[in-house]
Design a protein around this motif. Structure first.
Motif, short mmCIF file in Angstrom:
data_model
loop_
_atom_site.label_atom_id
_atom_site.label_comp_id
_atom_site.label_asym_id
_atom_site.label_seq_id
_atom_site.Cartn_x
_atom_site.Cartn_y
_atom_site.Cartn_z
N TYR A 31 44.84 48.36 46.74
CA TYR A 31 43.53 47.78 47.13
C TYR A 31 43.69 46.44 47.36
O TYR A 31 42.78 45.52 47.38
N GLN A 32 44.94 45.84 47.38
CA GLN A 32 45.10 44.24 47.91
C GLN A 32 44.31 43.36 46.83
O GLN A 32 43.74 42.76 47.58
N SER A 33 44.22 43.97 45.76
CA SER A 33 43.39 42.85 44.69
C SER A 33 44.24 42.85 43.27
O SER A 33 44.65 43.83 43.10
N GLU A 34 43.89 41.92 42.61
CA GLU A 34 44.53 41.68 41.40
C GLU A 34 43.76 42.49 40.31
O GLU A 34 43.98 42.25 39.12
N ILE A 35 42.84 42.83 40.67
CA ILE A 35 41.86 43.50 39.79
C ILE A 35 41.16 44.65 40.45
O ILE A 35 40.76 44.86 41.61
N PHE A 36 40.77 45.83 39.60
CA PHE A 36 40.09 46.91 40.27
C PHE A 36 39.50 47.58 38.79
O PHE A 36 39.67 47.12 37.50
N GLN A 37 38.44 48.52 39.25
CA GLN A 37 37.80 49.18 38.15
C GLN A 37 38.13 50.75 38.23
O GLN A 37 38.28 51.21 39.34
N THR A 38 38.24 51.34 37.07
CA THR A 38 38.60 52.80 37.12
C THR A 38 37.87 53.46 35.99
O THR A 38 37.22 52.90 35.11
N ARG A 39 38.30 54.71 35.55
CA ARG A 39 37.75 55.04 34.30
C ARG A 39 38.89 55.86 33.59
O ARG A 39 39.89 56.53 34.40
N LEU A 40 39.14 55.39 32.54
CA LEU A 40 40.34 55.93 31.45
C LEU A 40 39.51 56.83 30.27
O LEU A 40 38.68 55.79 29.56
N LEU A 41 40.10 57.98 30.14
CA LEU A 41 39.52 58.43 29.04
C LEU A 41 37.92 58.28 28.93
O LEU A 41 37.01 58.56 28.08
N PHE A 42 37.55 58.68 30.38
CA PHE A 42 36.06 58.93 30.84
C PHE A 42 35.34 57.63 30.34
O PHE A 42 34.03 57.83 30.23
N GLU A 43 36.08 56.50 30.42
CA GLU A 43 35.29 55.12 30.21
C GLU A 43 35.55 54.37 31.10
O GLU A 43 36.79 54.26 31.46
N LYS A 44 34.61 53.49 31.52
CA LYS A 44 34.66 52.53 32.66
C LYS A 44 35.74 51.34 32.30
O LYS A 44 35.56 50.95 31.02
N THR A 45 36.63 51.27 32.92
CA THR A 45 37.82 50.09 32.48
C THR A 45 38.07 49.32 33.58
O THR A 45 38.55 49.71 34.77
N ILE A 46 38.08 48.23 33.31
CA ILE A 46 38.45 47.16 34.34
C ILE A 46 39.98 46.82 34.13
O ILE A 46 40.30 46.41 32.85
N CYS A 47 40.81 46.83 35.08
CA CYS A 47 42.25 46.41 34.84
C CYS A 47 42.61 45.08 35.96
O CYS A 47 41.95 45.24 36.97
N PHE A 48 43.30 44.48 35.49
CA PHE A 48 43.81 43.12 36.10
C PHE A 48 45.05 42.76 35.64
O PHE A 48 45.80 43.09 34.78
N ARG A 49 45.70 41.77 36.56
CA ARG A 49 47.23 41.47 36.53
C ARG A 49 47.26 39.97 36.83
O ARG A 49 46.46 39.54 37.79
N GLY A 50 48.29 39.33 36.55
CA GLY A 50 48.47 37.93 36.86
C GLY A 50 48.33 36.70 35.90
O GLY A 50 47.53 37.06 34.95
N GLU A 51 48.62 35.59 36.35
CA GLU A 51 48.27 34.41 35.43
C GLU A 51 46.93 34.17 35.21
O GLU A 51 46.45 34.02 34.11
N ALA A 52 46.37 34.24 36.11
CA ALA A 52 44.67 33.77 36.10
C ALA A 52 43.94 34.85 35.07
O ALA A 52 43.12 34.44 34.39
N ALA A 53 44.48 36.16 35.39
CA ALA A 53 43.86 37.26 34.46
C ALA A 53 44.16 36.89 33.24
O ALA A 53 43.37 36.88 32.08
N ALA A 54 45.48 36.66 32.69
CA ALA A 54 45.87 36.48 31.33
C ALA A 54 45.23 35.16 30.76
O ALA A 54 44.95 35.22 29.65
N LYS A 55 44.89 34.24 31.78
CA LYS A 55 44.03 33.11 31.03
C LYS A 55 42.65 33.47 30.54
O LYS A 55 42.48 33.08 29.47
N VAL A 56 42.12 34.15 31.38
CA VAL A 56 40.57 34.64 31.12
C VAL A 56 40.77 35.73 29.83
O VAL A 56 39.87 35.50 28.87
N PHE A 57 41.77 36.40 29.98
CA PHE A 57 41.86 37.70 28.81
C PHE A 57 42.27 36.76 27.47
O PHE A 57 41.53 37.61 26.57
N TYR A 58 42.62 35.79 27.54
CA TYR A 58 43.02 35.11 26.22
C TYR A 58 42.21 34.19 25.84
O TYR A 58 42.23 33.27 25.05
N ASP A 59 40.78 34.27 26.27
CA ASP A 59 39.74 33.22 26.09
C ASP A 59 39.05 34.02 25.06
O ASP A 59 38.22 34.94 25.40
#
Ligand code: HEM
Length: 416
Positions: A31-59
């Protein structure tokens, strides 16, 4: 506000099981994107990677760990009521118990106990035709960490306890028998540690005051209450189980020594090379694929909207292999760490952020010390042969390992 790219499948649980560690990166690339949305175990889940993603994830204002891990992971790897699912002040206080064990002197004591176990093991292994390094390292780490943590371990129980601790890790991403072995391993281990904590609390077992068993037996919360005995057992297990898991990194380190023999020379000649090599082992090889959390409240980040309560996965493996952060990420190059500016969000094999405030691994420093010591042992204190075997790593199996577990033969301790 941009829309988060959406995975086309109705549910991607099966794709996660088949693509494993590459699941998030494959879609980021697609998707040429560091973030995308999917469904895992039938639950909406946002996945992302990279330094900026980690910064917000640990807020900690934005993310919570309550109900973030799937039940099957709680029943195997994590347990229920332990530090991983706590937030805010309750988390900070519980985390402090772990971090209080990580003084330089106390960590040095664990490293020394581990070295002694390596020496004893190598002497035993001389008599064997072959040894699976993974299993051997798990056993010696189990003995070292139990002695360090104030947990009595009878010689006759070493194999069963080691197997139970190892099964919880190995089965965490599995189904069928692998999953059930992990559940059984957890049940048995929790019962074992609960009985030890009960003996400490009734003064029928004396343990050193600086040990993990003592810390979890006698910790009192702000209201002056002891931890629930089951919860104390879960968190004491949170010291034993992952220390045994360092055997997986040791196995990868031995594989890297075998595949890149030029590194052995550097390790013998340059004292600081072990640090670079250890960091590269933790960056390059697969262990924890991702960390999970839930948004505490709705917020906007970059150009995207995150609704309240949504499940979010941060790609740990993908961030450590992110081509925007690492040149030639698929090459094993310890030298890349020579010029590396410390960064708690771009290199996250054991989570990111702050060890005391965030959910970053409480045992990261002992992992590094034990790995460095074990490398030194493998390179300078023992010789061995590596017979033909299947050393392939299947990235769809989580957690991954070289298929053979790294078999060694003709083990010979050196007198030094
Ligand atoms: C948490 C990896 C060794 C204790 C974590 C996390 C990861 C991780 C990925 C979660 C980070 C997050 O959720 O943001 C590893 C790896 C290890 C290792 C790859 C190598 C074997 C250890 C050791 C200990 C330990 C030796 C022993 C004390 C913990 C604890 C947590 C944790 C207590 C939970 C921290 C919290 O929730 O605040 N580890 N770990 N780990 N690890 Fe490790």
């Amino acid at each position: 506000m941009g829309a988060i790219p959406r995975d086309r499948a109705i549910d991607s649980t099966l794709a996660l099981a088949t693509e494993g560690y590459c699941f998030i990166s494959n879609r980021c690339d697609r998707y040429q994107s560091e973030i995308f949305q999917t469904r895992l175990l039938f639950e909406k889940t946002i996945c992302f990677r990279g330094e900026a993603a980690a910064k917000v994830f640990y807020d900690t204002e934005k993310f919570s760990r309550q109900n973030a891990a799937p039940k099957r992971v709680q029943k195997t790897l994590l347990g229920e009521g332990g530090v991983q699912g706590l937030d805010g002040e309750t988390h900070r206080q519980r985390k402090q118990i772990f971090m209080s064990l990580m003084t330089p002197e106390h960590m040095a004591a664990l490293t020394e106990l581990t070295r002694q176990q390596w020496q004893a093991a190598a002497t035993d292994w001389q008599k064997e035709d072959q040894v699976v390094l993974l299993y051997g390292a798990q056993t010696l780490l189990c003995q070292a960490v139990c002695a360090w943590a104030g947990v009595p371990l009878a010689a006759a129980a070493v194999n069963q306890r080691t197997q139970d601790l190892a099964a919880m890790i190995d089965g965490s991403g599995g189904v069928g028998p692998r999953h059930w072995r992990a559940r059984l391993g957890r049940q048995r281990s929790e019962q074992w540690l609960e009985s030890i904590l009960a003996k400490i609390r009734t003064h029928t077992l004396d343990v050193p005051e600086n040990s993990a068993a003592y810390a979890f037996a006698w910790h009192r919360n702000a209201a002056g209450e002891l931890l629930d005995q089951k919860v104390a057992a879960v968190d004491l297990l949170n010291v034993l189980r992952p220390t045994v898991a360092i055997a997986r990194y040791i196995t990868f380190a031995a594989l890297a020594l075998h595949k890149y023999p030029q590194c052995q020379q550097a390790l013998r000649q340059e004292p600081d090379y072990a640090k670079l090599f250890t960091q590269e082992v933790r960056r390059f090889y697969p262990f924890f694929p991702f960390a999970s959390a839930r948004t505490r409240q709705a917020f906007d980040w970059q150009d995207y909207h995150f609704p309240q309560g949504v499940k979010v996965l941060l790609d740990l493996y993908g961030t450590n292999h992110d081509p925007h952060l690492w040149s030639e990420p698929e090459a094993f190059q310890p030298d890349r760490f020579r010029q590396w500016p410390e960064n708690s969000f771009s290199f996250i094999p054991q989570g990111g952020g702050d060890h005391y405030i965030n959910h970053r691994c409480a045992g990261e420093w002992i992992t590094i010390r034990i790995l460095e010591m074990s490398l030194d042992f493998l390179v300078n204190s023992v010789t061995y042969a590596v017979p033909n075997q299947n050393l392939s790593i299947n990235l769809s199996r989580m957690p991954a390992l070289p298929k053979s577990g790294f078999v060694i033969s003709r083990v010979q301790p050196l007198d030094n």
